[in-house]
Structure formats: structure tokens, C-alpha cells
Design a protein around this motif. Structure first.
Motif: not given
Length: 1010
Positions: A399-401, A625, A685
């Protein structure tokens, strides 16, 4: 004896007349002989050559044809030429002939007329050794038959003293005397003339089969066994059977037809692999007298063989298809597991040599397809499954932008490949999905400035602008005097004395605080209105008292000071209460605006669609994401270190970009939707904090997103409040005598657009769409279709009493044409756009003048129609700048009443019965559309036209056609000649076009030729 070509009746008459006649004492007889196929050629010049005679009489110049034989007589000055076609003799006899500048005498030749006296006078040497003579055989089939049949040997045995050989395409006779050669030639020609041919039609595969050497040998043996002197030769679409006689040819053709055996064998997809193997090629090579081909449709085998070999050939082919057809099996697995086996078990996969392994990595199924013999396939499948059991898989969610896009792009792929090489693993991305938005946001379809949402009028109803200097002080002073008088009126008894004493206490002349249980009106937490009756205050003993209480009277100066302070305090309380009341009014008005906005957002249609689209984009952001990655490793390998290294590598690629702008504080609704789409497009994001936007993402994604955000902010009109005393004031008039200023925010929007020299500005006031026309200096309410004049005024402290004459145009103003000065910017822009679309007429048209049409009624109708169309088209651009050429008389009619489709058909109705407009002025300046007036002037209108959504028109259209799709039926807004690149637009509603400018021009005269 003479030669005559007579008909049968003529011959009988001649025979009757010759009977009983004598010639030099001898009886005269008449005999009928067949037409000859030979001619006698005598040269008046040089000696004759056999090759030259053959070439000459086969040419068109001689009138002859195919030469069968040429015999040069002794002495070389005469020759006998025989033709295959007897009609060639007639053609040759009716022409004169010349060869090598010498004339030739040609006459019919009959063998019973020999010997010719002049041709037989030869020397003994010539009689002993006559020259070699060539006899043309004809086609190759006859030559083949002559060589293979016993006829050639029979001729050799009959003439042992002569030589007879076959060479090239003819037969050569040598030796002996000329008479012997002639006799042999005659016998040879009789043999050739007796040959017959039969044609047997056959398909191409059978003709190809007959050309095989082994087939030809088998058929030759069969013909010899039947004692049939015949041969065959394949030709186009048929086989030619040649024999010494017609009966033999027929028997040989029948034998050939019965000897052939074509048949078909069906095949399936399972057999196709076997038919492409080397074993199949080897089988075809060893099958005797057999030709096998796969049919073009791939459904069967086409086989041709001899009938005696059919059974054996069929059995061998069927056995091969049954035994050699490979078995197939599928070993399914995940794409990552497939890659792991290919990368790390490559040597083991290469050791499986008995079968064919085909990796499948399409979207439907992944794994290995195993092809080969049944036993080998079964063993290979078990081996692959055992290998697959040694592979371990673990799924993690990152989970990362924008991590999904990063892993699918080249930088992410390179990062994963480095980790795969280091840890001997494979990352499976089969569950990772990312794609940019398919549609474009409405702000991307236009480069116009984007207005911020603001209020047009001040929320507090007070003076429109700040009053002149001193007005505030006078008002404050009068309020203080009123409060003083009010305080004096409220005092009981001796009003003056009581007022003085009260004032003394209020002024703070060291009074004691009120007694317990009494309320202090001026120090209590919640003050009451100053006009209410105040309770009587009792002072404690020892404190100074006023005259009414038996106290000492204070000096008059102190009384006046106390009264002023008391009045000031009461005024402050009043202003505080007024401020609280104003805040309540502002809150109430904001609530009303919010309710109206909520009602508009609750309406179905474009707003609901936009909300659904925004929700869809939000879901896409969530997908971008998060990435579900499956890690494939060997069964005993620990992946904790690998996952830790993966997270560190990803975090090292994260970037952050910061964009600061005051416009971020008041973004309109379309811009907020654009920000959501910007995040989806760049996989970033975005977080907003006041006037700062922070973009988070991988690699260069935030940089690209920040550039798009900066372009959007550049298009936004400034939202900063102008500094005091700076900038111009903008006003509007609801009534002719009362100017109302715009709010500072609205004035800033109008001033920025004015400074950028925009002609008009589309803006939202309290959520309602307005169009501000700076040329006409009016504000147009699109919803209510009302216009009111506006003005720009520098801050002078005074408000204009009425709208300026050059400002807004009243709706009842007279229709007129305003001449544009040639030096004005409006003139230059109009002429520049006109010339840019003239193409090859750029140097042929001279502008005389440009006039601007002022027609308030038409303009109001046009603006109302534009608002409706923009709403129907979800605020996409619906307006175009087009051209319309017309006559001088029609130009006056258009200026007065606008465009009228009732006059359609005057020039053309090819694409519909409406009003036609051109995208380029080069079409409007043509003579058929804008014929010159008596003084040579042409009239071209520059038109604002609402084209909206369009399709191709047809001549019978009176209205645009209906659009296809669900929902309420709607028509197109206009039609065109070409949907992809329109050159003409046709509208059917007169309010969809406004004639903005009228260009008067002339066509330049071409210079006279020198």
C-alpha cells in the motif's frame, strides 16, 4: 499437263469434254488428285538454304504456316516445301515472294510430276551423295511417340542405305539419292499424318502425379503390355494421349483413366501436428507412385496413386495417422509459477526431449501444453507437476500511493528484476491492475480561464462603498448625542441632577460597586439594550453622592467627561450587538445558498453523472494505491528478508512535490473533480492544506502531476483580495439610479479578466452561471435570461449616478452597425482571423471595412439558447466562429432580423434545408455565395454559431436527426458535410447564430499581362 482447282461439277464437265480428244496423237485423259500440301520453290538469284526457307515460309510475310519438311533439290536452285496445313499452300500461291534480294517462283508440287528435267540433271557425285534433309515432326508428343514406337525402326529397316535420326524437334534423312530420300520422307510423313491424339481432362493434383518418373515408367510398361504404341504428355488442365492411330489413342486414353485412383482421407486437428513432423515427410518419400497433399481447408488429405497400389497406400496412410498422432495434455499453473520454472528450472525442462513443451501465457490459461506420444506425455506431465510442487508462493499487499502503476511501469519492472536475480525468486503481478482514465475532464478540453466561485454583491446590506472621509465620524458623533439625550430622559426626578450623578458613577469617580443582589448593566457578562430602563443604584455610606442624595456636586468638567465616557461605552455595546446581528444575517444567507446548492446537486442529469464519475475515479484511486503481489520461491526459502528489501526499495522510490497558491483555498467544484482525475491519471495522492497542495507518489509521477496542477492554477483567475486603495471598482445597476458594487472577490475576477483583454467571462455567482461581456459591458444571467449593465470605475470615493453610455446595452436599444477603427485591437483580431482562413485567396481579397452589429434582442436570444445547449451538452464547448457570405441586400436583412432558414435553398441544400456556415472564409468569398454588388463589394458575416453535437446531413433534412441511445429522444444540434473534418455547418434554429461582425471586402484585380 496443267493443274486446275475445280469443283466436283466443274471436274465432271471437264472430263466429258476431254474424252475423245487427242494431243500430238495421244489420247487426253483427266484425273482427279487430292489437294497438295507442298510447293516447288525456284530461285532466280542465289542458291537456296533449307533453314532460310523454313524460317521464311513460317513467317507472316510469306502467308504460309507451320512447315513440315524442306527438301533442297540438287543444284541448290529449287526446293520442295511441305506444310502441315494444306490451306497454307493456297495462301502462298497467291503472293509474290522475295528472299535475300532475289525473287522466288512458287508453284504447286505433285510427286507424280517428278522428275523435273532441270532438277535431275546432276553429276554422278551429286547422285551418289545427296544432301541431308530435315522433316519437321511437330509437337513433342509426336516426336516422343515416334522415338518409342516400332515405326521408326521399321523405316530404318525399309531403307538400309539411308540414315534416319531424330534430333531437336525434327527427323533428319541423309545418304542415298534424292529419290530415295524423297521416298523415305514420304513414308515418314505418312506415319506422322496417321498419328492421332486424345485429350483427357484431369485435376491439377492428378496432372502433377503423372509427371513423376516412377508413374511414367509404370504407365509405359502397362501400355507395352497391352501392345499399345502410345504416349502421354500433361498439359494445362488435360493430358494429351498420342498414338499411331485413332483407335490406339482411344484405347490408351481409356487405359490411362482406369489406371489412376484418386481418393481422400479425413483428418482432424489432432492429426495436424503429425503431418508437420519429419516422419510424415519420410513416409511420403517411400510411398511408391503416390502423391499426398493436405487440402487447402485442412480437413482432409488428397491422395493420387495407381489403382493397383490403392489398397496398400490407403492402409499405410491410415496406420500412420493412427500411430503417429501425438497426444496432448495441459499442466495449468499461475503465470508467476510458469516464469519461475522457465527461469530457474531451465535445464530440467530442456531434458524432456521426447515431447514438445509449449508455454502458454495468454489471459485465458497459463501453463505448459505437452505434445507427443501418449506414454511420453503422461511421464512429462507427472514430472512437471512434481517440479511445480517444489515452488512456494506467498501473496502480500503493498500500500503506497500509485504503487500499482509503478510496478507495471519500466522502473518498477527493473526494480523487481533486480530483486528476482538477487533472491532467486519471481514476482507475480497477475492481480495488479492499473490504467489511466479513459475520458478527459471538461477542463482539459478547453484552454479558457476558469472562474472561481464567489458572491456578486456584499453580504451585508450597507452603503455600497465606503462613505467619504468624515461620514463615519459624523455618524458616530450623532449616535453619542442621541445616547446622551436618551440617558437624560431616563433619569427620574430632577433629570439634570440625576443625570449628573448617574454620569459621575458611570464615569468611574471612585464609586462603590452596587449593593449585593443588584445587577451592573455595564459590567455584566450579557449586556442588555441601552434603551431599557435602568434600576436605581444605591451608593454605600462614605462614598461621594450627588445633589439629589445630599452629596457634593462635582465640577462641570468632570460631569461632561463622565457623560462622554458613558455614551462611548453605550455606543460600543450597541455596535457589538449590531455586529452580532450582522453575523446572524450572514449565517442565514450562507445557509440559504447552501440549500440552493444542495437542491441543484440533488437534481438528476449531468450533476448525478459527474458524481458517479467522481465515485468511479475514487475507486480507481483505491485500486492504484494497493497492489497484491505473489512471490514465488523455492519451497525451503525464507521470504521475510525479501519482503523487507522490497519495502525498502519501494520507499526509496517515493517522491513528494509541493505546490503553493492562494487559489487552492477557493477551488470551484469542476476543479475539485479535476484533482481527482489528476490523481488517477498520474497515480499520485494529493492532500490540500490551506494554500498548499502536496503530491505523493513514485518516481516522476508527482512531478508530472504538479505540472498539470500548476497549469490549472495558471488558468484560474486570481482569488486574492485586492489591497486597500489598489485596483479598480466594478459596479452593476439593478435600477438606473442605484449602482451596486461587486464584492472584492468578484471585482478581482472581473479586473483580472479585463486586464487579460478577454472579451467575455463565464463565472459562477452563488452557484449560478453568468456571462460577463466586456465588449457590451453587461452581465448576463443565463438562468433568468436577464442582463444588467456594469461599469469599471477607479477608486475615487464617488459612485456614478447612472450606467455609462458605452457600457451595458439596454434591450430596447436601436439596432445599429458600429464601424470599427482600423487601429483598434478588435479590428485587427477580426481581420487576422478572416485572413488566416482564406488559404489561396489570401492575396486576392482586400478588406474595405469591418462593422460590429449591435442587436440586443438577437443577442439575448442567442445567449439563452447557448445556456440551454451548454446544459444539455454537460457544459462542453458548443460555440464556433464561422463565416457566412451573402449579397448586399441580404446583409441588410440579416442585420435587422438575423438569419432566416426560410430562405434556404438559395445557394444549396445538399446537407439539409437550413442556414449554411463555413469553417473557413475561403468558401464564403466564392462568387456563388457572396456575389459582388454594383460597386464590387462582397459581404461576409463573422458569426457566432452554436453547433453543439453534430452529424452528417442529407438534402431532405428539415431538422437535425435524432440521436441514438437510451433515455429521452434528443436531436443533434446541427449537421455537417464531413463528421471528422467539417467544412460546412448547417443549423435549423435561427437563434443558434448571431451575426457579430460584417466584413465588407473586394476581390483584387489581377495585374494585366505584360
Amino acid at each position: 499437263m496443267w493443274y486446275f482447282a475445280l469443283a466436283p461439277t466443274e471436274f465432271l464437265q471437264l472430263e466429258e469434254r476431254a474424252r475423245g480428244q487427242e494431243l500430238d496423237g495421244a489420247a487426253v485423259t483427266v484425273e482427279q488428285v487430292p489437294q497438295t500440301d507442298s510447293v516447288t520453290v525456284r530461285s532466280r538469284g542465289t542458291a537456296l538454304s533449307q533453314e532460310l526457307l523454313e524460317l521464311y515460309f513460317e513467317s507472316r510475310r510469306s502467308g504460309g504456316g507451320c512447315v513440315q519438311a524442306v527438301r533442297v533439290l540438287p543444284g541448290g536452285r529449287a526446293a520442295i516445301v511441305s506444310f502441315q496445313d494444306r490451306d497454307a499452300v493456297e495462301r502462298v500461291l497467291h503472293k509474290s515472294h522475295q528472299l535475300q534480294e532475289g525473287e522466288l517462283d512458287v508453284s504447286p508440287y505433285y510427286d507424280f510430276l517428278e522428275p523435273l528435267a532441270e532438277d535431275t540433271e546432276t553429276t554422278p557425285g551429286e547422285a551418289a551423295a545427296a544432301g541431308e534433309t530435315r522433316v519437321s515432326v511437330g509437337d513433342a508428343a509426336r516426336l516422343q511417340l515416334l522415338a518409342a514406337s516400332p515405326a521408326l525402326q521399321e523405316l530404318r529397316d525399309a531403307f538400309p542405305d539411308l540414315g534416319l535420326r531424330l534430333e531437336g524437334d525434327g527427323a533428319w534423312v541423309s545418304g542415298g539419292t534424292a529419290a530415295q530420300q524423297q521416298e523415305l520422307q514420304d513414308r515418314l510423313l505418312q506415319t506422322l499424318q496417321g498419328m492421332a491424339q486424345e485429350h483427357v481432362p484431369l485435376p491439377p493434383e492428378t496432372l502433377r502425379f503423372l509427371q513423376r518418373d516412377d508413374v511414367q515408367e509404370q504407365l509405359r510398361q502397362r501400355l507395352e503390355s497391352r501392345r499399345l504404341a502410345a504416349c502421354y504428355a500433361p498439359a494445362e488442365g488435360t493430358v494429351v494421349v498420342t498414338a499411331l492411330s485413332s483407335a490406339v489413342a482411344q484405347d490408351a486414353a481409356q487405359l490411362l483413366s482406369k489406371a489412376l485412383s484418386p481418393f481422400c482421407l479425413p483428418v482432424s486437428e489432432r492429426h495436424l501436428a503429425a503431418l508437420s513432423s519429419p516422419c510424415w515427410d519420410r513416409l511420403r518419400a517411400v510411398l511408391p507412385c503416390c502423391d499426398v497433399q493436405l487440402a487447402p481447408d485442412g480437413g482432409h488429405l488428397q491422395v493420387v496413386t495407381l489403382r493397383s497400389l490403392e489398397q496398400g497406400t490407403r492402409e499405410r496412410l491410415l496406420a500412420f495417422l493412427e500411430d503417429a498422432t501425438p497426444d496432448e495434455a495441459l499442466v495449468p499453473m499461475e503465470p508467476g509459477a510458469l516464469r519461475f520454472l522457465q527461469l530457474h528450472y531451465q535445464d530440467l525442462l530442456g531434458s524432456i526431449a521426447e515431447v514438445t513443451l509449449l508455454p502458454l501465457d495468454d489471459t485465458d490459461v497459463t501453463g505448459f501444453r505437452v505434445s507427443g506420444e501418449a506414454s511420453a506425455c503422461c511421464a512429462a506431465v507427472e514430472f512437471l507437476q512434481s517440479l511445480l510442487g517444489t515452488v512456494s508462493s506467498q501473496t502480500v499487499t503493498l500500500r503506497y500511493p500509485g504503487v500499482a502503476r509503478f510496478l507495471l511501469d519500466e522502473p518498477g519492472q527493473s526494480l523487481l528484476q533486480e530483486l528476482e536475480s538477487c533472491f532467486q525468486c519471481v514476482f507475480g503481478l497477475e492481480h495488479v491492475r492499473w490504467s489511466p482514465p479513459n475520458s478527459s475532464h471538461e477542463l482539459e478540453l478547453s484552454e479558457e480561464l476558469v472562474p472561481l466561485s464567489c458572491h456578486p454583491d456584499p453580504l451585508i446590506s450597507a452603503e455600497p462603498l465606503e462613505p467619504p472621509d468624515g461620514a463615519t465620524r459624523d455618524h458616530q458623533g450623532s449616535s453619542i448625542e442621541e445616547i446622551k439625550g436618551l440617558l437624560a430622559a431616563l433619569q427620574p426626578g430632577d433629570g439634570a441632577a440625576h443625570a449628573e450623578g448617574e454620569t459621575q458613577y458611570l464615569a468611574g469617580g471612585n464609586p462603590e460597586p452596587p449593593a449585593e443582589g443588584e445587577e451592573d448593566l455595564y459590567t455584566a457578562p450579557e449586556p442588555v439594550a441601552a434603551t431599557e430602563p435602568e434600576p436605581e443604584l444605591e451608593l454605600e455610606e462614605g462614598e461621594p453622592r450627588g445633589p439629589a442624595d445630599g452629596g457634593e456636586k462635582l465640577p462641570g468638567a468632570e460631569l461632561g467627561s463622565s457623560a462622554d465616557e458613558e455614551a462611548q461605552l453605550l455606543l460600543a455595546i450597541q455596535q457589538s450587538m449590531d455586529s452580532q446581528h450582522e453575523e446572524e444575517e450572514q449565517l442565514q444567507r450562507a445557509t440559504e445558498l447552501s440549500l440552493r446548492s444542495y437542491c441543484r446537486e440533488s437534481e438528476p442529469g449531468a450533476v448525478g453523472l459527474a458524481a458517479a464519475l467522481e465515485a468511479s475515479l475514487e475507486e480507481a484511486l483505491e485500486v492504484a494505491d494497493a497492489a497484491r503481489v505473489t512471490v514465488y520461491t523455492a519451497y525451503e526459502q525464507d521470504v521475510s528478508a525479501l519482503l523487507s528489501q522490497l519495502e525498502q526499495a519501494l520507499e526509496a522510490q517515493l517522491r513528494e512535490e509541493v505546490v503553493s497558491s492562494e487559489q487552492l483555498r477557493a477551488l470551484p467544484a469542476p476543479c475539485r473533480g479535476y484533482l481527482v482525475q489528476l490523481q488517477c491519471r498520474h497515480a499520485v495522492r494529493l492532500s490540500l492544506a490551506g494554500a498548499t497542495a502536496t503530491l505523493h507518489g513514485f518516481a516522476e509521477y508527482p512531478v508530472a502531476a504538479s505540472r498539470d496542477l500548476a497549469r490549472l492554477l495558471h488558468r484560474l483567475l486570481p482569488a486574492e483580495r485586492p489591497q486597500d486603495g489598489a485596483g479598480a471598482r466594478w459596479l452593476h445597476w439593478d435600477t438606473p439610479d442605484t449602482p451596486v458594487p461587486y464584492t472584492a472577490e468578484a471585482s478581482a475576477l472581473l479586473e483580472e479578466a479585463w486586464r487579460r483583454r478577454q472579451r467575455q467571462l463565464d463565472v459562477l455567482f452563488d452557484g449560478r452561471p453568468f456571462t460577463v461581456d466586456f465588449e457590451r459591458m453587461e452581465e448576463y444571467d443565463i438562468g433568468s435570461a436577464r442582463a444588467r449593465p456594469i461599469a469599471r470605475d477607479l477608486p475615487s470615493g464617488k459612485l456614478p449616478s447612472s450606467p455609462p453610455a458605452a457600457g451595458g446595452v439596454p434591450l430596447d436599444e436601436e439596432v445599429r452597425l458600429v464601424h470599427l477603427a482600423e487601429g483598434s485591437e478588435e479590428f485587427r483580431d477580426t481581420v487576422r482571423s478572416f485572413y488566416d482562413t482564406l488559404d489561396n485567396f489570401h492575396n486576392k481579397i482586400r478588406v474595405i471595412k469591418v462593422e460590429k452589429l449591435i442587436h440586443p434582442l438577437l443577442y439575448q436570444q442567442y445567449q439563452l439558447k447557448k445556456a440551454c445547449m451548454e446544459k444539455a451538452c454537460h457544459h462542453r464547448p458548443v460555440e464556433r466562429l464561422l463565416y457566412h457570405g451573402t449579397t448586399e441586400e441580404s446583409s441588410r436583412e440579416i442585420c435587422q432580423h438575423g438569419f432566416n432558414r426560410s430562405f434556404c435553398g438559395k445557394n444549396a441544400t445538399r446537407f439539409g434545408q437550413g442556414v449554411y456556415f463555413a469553417v473557413k472564409a475561403v468558401l464564403s468569398v466564392q462568387e456563388m455565395y457572396s456575389p459582388p454588388s454594383a460597386d464590387g463589394n462582397k459581404y461576409i458575416f463573422v458569426v457566432k454559431a452554436l453547433t453543439g453535437e453534430f452529424t452528417v446531413g442529407t438534402p431532405d433534412m428539415r431538422v437535425p436527426p435524432l440521436r441514438e441511445g437510451p433515455g429521452m429522444p434528443r436531436r443533434y444540434d446541427s449537421v455537417v458535410d464531413n463528421r471528422s473534418q467539417p467544412a460546412l455547418f448547417v443549423i435549423f434554429n435561427d437563434t443558434q447564430a448571431y451575426p457579430q461582425y460584417l466584413i465588407t471586402c473586394q476581390r483584387c484585380q489581377a495585374p494585366a499581362p505584360v
